[in-house]
Each structure stands twice: as C-alpha cells, then as structure tokens.
Scaffold this motif. Structure first.
Motif, PDB file in Angstrom:
ATOM      1  N   PRO A   1       0.798  -1.210   0.000  1.00 19.36           N
ATOM      2  CA  PRO A   1       0.000   0.000   0.000  1.00 19.36           C
ATOM      3  C   PRO A   1       0.843   1.279   0.000  1.00 19.36           C
ATOM      4  O   PRO A   1       1.910   1.334   0.605  1.00 19.36           O
ATOM      5  CB  PRO A   1      -0.798  -0.086   1.295  1.00 19.36           C
ATOM      6  CG  PRO A   1      -0.634  -1.462   1.826  1.00 19.36           C
ATOM      7  CD  PRO A   1       0.582  -2.020   1.218  1.00 19.36           C
ATOM      8  N   MET A   2       0.290   2.283  -0.690  1.00 23.63           N
ATOM      9  CA  MET A   2       0.866   3.626  -0.662  1.00 23.63           C
ATOM     10  C   MET A   2      -0.234   4.589  -0.227  1.00 23.63           C
ATOM     11  O   MET A   2      -1.361   4.511  -0.715  1.00 23.63           O
ATOM     12  CB  MET A   2       1.368   4.023  -2.055  1.00 23.63           C
ATOM     13  CG  MET A   2       1.808   5.474  -2.153  1.00 23.63           C
ATOM     14  SD  MET A   2       2.470   5.892  -3.802  1.00 23.63           S
ATOM     15  CE  MET A   2       0.977   5.919  -4.805  1.00 23.63           C
ATOM     16  N   LEU A   3       0.115   5.453   0.718  1.00 25.53           N
ATOM     17  CA  LEU A   3      -0.835   6.469   1.159  1.00 25.53           C
ATOM     18  C   LEU A   3      -0.365   7.836   0.666  1.00 25.53           C
ATOM     19  O   LEU A   3       0.820   8.149   0.751  1.00 25.53           O
ATOM     20  CB  LEU A   3      -0.940   6.488   2.691  1.00 25.53           C
ATOM     21  CG  LEU A   3      -1.934   7.499   3.280  1.00 25.53           C
ATOM     22  CD1 LEU A   3      -3.367   7.163   2.887  1.00 25.53           C
ATOM     23  CD2 LEU A   3      -1.807   7.561   4.802  1.00 25.53           C
ATOM     24  N   GLU A   4      -1.312   8.594   0.119  1.00 27.20           N
ATOM     25  CA  GLU A   4      -1.031   9.989  -0.224  1.00 27.20           C
ATOM     26  C   GLU A   4      -1.801  10.877   0.749  1.00 27.20           C
ATOM     27  O   GLU A   4      -3.016  10.736   0.897  1.00 27.20           O
ATOM     28  CB  GLU A   4      -1.436  10.286  -1.664  1.00 27.20           C
ATOM     29  CG  GLU A   4      -0.547   9.586  -2.678  1.00 27.20           C
ATOM     30  CD  GLU A   4      -1.043   9.732  -4.102  1.00 27.20           C
ATOM     31  OE1 GLU A   4      -1.020  10.859  -4.629  1.00 27.20           O
ATOM     32  OE2 GLU A   4      -1.460   8.704  -4.679  1.00 27.20           O
ATOM     33  N   VAL A   5      -1.066  11.740   1.435  1.00 25.38           N
ATOM     34  CA  VAL A   5      -1.664  12.691   2.377  1.00 25.38           C
ATOM     35  C   VAL A   5      -1.445  14.075   1.778  1.00 25.38           C
ATOM     36  O   VAL A   5      -0.302  14.533   1.696  1.00 25.38           O
ATOM     37  CB  VAL A   5      -1.006  12.593   3.773  1.00 25.38           C
ATOM     38  CG1 VAL A   5      -1.697  13.530   4.753  1.00 25.38           C
ATOM     39  CG2 VAL A   5      -1.033  11.156   4.288  1.00 25.38           C
TER      40      VAL A   5
END
Length: 202
Positions: free
Chosen positions: A52-56
């Motif tokens: 998973p990759m999270l973009e904030v």
C-alpha cells in the motif's frame, strides 16, 4: 482536514488494516484499487516500488505498518503510554512474522522448496497462534491493555489473506482469536465497511 488516498491491489490483505482505521476514525479516504495488469505503470510512481501507498495531501508514503501506526495515533488506538505502544508494535511485528512464514510457502515456485516451506508453515503457524490466542486471553479479549488497539485491526484485517494462503481457517481452534475477530467485525463502523467493501478472497 487532509485529503487521503490509499493505493493498493483490489484485495484486502495489507490494505485492509489501513481501511479499517480510516473507517473507524470516520475519515473520508479515496480507496484507489488497481488491477494487476496496471501494476507496471503504477509501480514507478510509488516511493519504493511497493504498495500500500498512502497519499496525504499529495505527499506519498509507503509501508503498511508505519501508515497504520500513524493513523492509530490519531484515533487513540496506539496505547495509553509508551509501554503499551511498544507492546502493540511488538504484536504487530509478530503478526507480520506469521504472515511472512506463510507467504514464504505461498509464493515459492520450486515444488521441492514449496513442500519444505509448507511443512515449516504447518509447524510455525500453530506455534504463533497459540501464543497470540493466550495473549488475547490474558488481556481482556484484546491484544494489549484490555482495550481495542490497531494490533487488533491488523490481525483481523489480514486474516482472510492468511486463510487464503494456508487454504484453511487458521483460527478455527483458537477461541480467543475467534472472539476477537467477532468483536472487531461488530464495531458499527467496521460492520458497515465490511458490508459495502468490494468482495475479494484475500
């Protein structure tokens, strides 16, 4: 309020604990699921070639455990002091050790090596589960401190993936773990998430 976008394969697996946390926290997020064939295009856009990759707010970060811990702190699920935070971290690392042992067998293509790894998995899985089950029994029905923490979300979130890899319900004989799963799945926010999430085997 930051904008959140989670990018992952169209499965539960390592993405699900993060989705549980967002849902529990009542936080809107974009659940960006891509198909296997699009992975070669997406991979170069990730920090270390993994999801998973999270973009904030457009800033990208990888590593499911770090992402989960970050969210857990915001939702009061990271322990009431540093000692509990350590116990939770330790439990999460143990759950991922269990997963790694199962995955070593699941993703092995050499048949001889695969048999060896399955034999190892069949020994090591009960070893871990007995101890995790006892831990829940000693801690008032949760992994740490008699209260819900992100360790509980990690375990229940990845369980379908572990079962899929082992081709069996690995917690069948472990009553404390079965009750923990039920408790997590009956949290109203999680319950409604489970009812509406896209179906997948793992």
């Amino acid at each position: 309020m930051p904008s959140y976008k989670l990018t992952y394969f169209p499965v539960k697996a390592l993405g699900e604990p993060i989705r549980f946390l967002f849902t529990y926290g009542g936080t809107e997020f974009i659940d960006n699921r891509f198909n296997e064939e699009d992975w070669p295009k997406i991979k170069p856009t990730t920090p270390f070639g993994q999801v998973p990759m999270l973009e904030v707010d457009g800033k990208k970060v990888a590593q499911s455990t770090a992402i989960s811990r970050y969210l857990a702190k915001q939702y009061g699920l990271a322990g009431k002091d540093d000692w509990e935070a350590l116990e939770i971290d330790s439990t999460v690392d143990t759950i991922h050790d269990l997963r790694a042992n199962i995955a070593a067998y699941q993703y092995e293509n050499n048949e001889t090596a695969k048999e060896e790894k399955l034999k190892r998995a069949k020994e090591i899985v009960p070893y871990y589960l007995e101890r995790l089950d006892a831990q829940v029994g000693k801690n008032g029905g949760y992994f740490v401190g008699g209260a819900l923490s992100w360790a509980d979300f990690v375990f229940v979130g990845v369980l379908d993936y572990l079962n899929y890899m082992m081709k069996e319900n690995i917690i069948e004989k472990y009553d404390n773990l079965k009750q923990l799963k039920q408790k997590v799945e009956e949290i109203p926010a999680i319950k409604s998430w489970i009812e509406k999430r896209p179906p997948s085997d793992l």
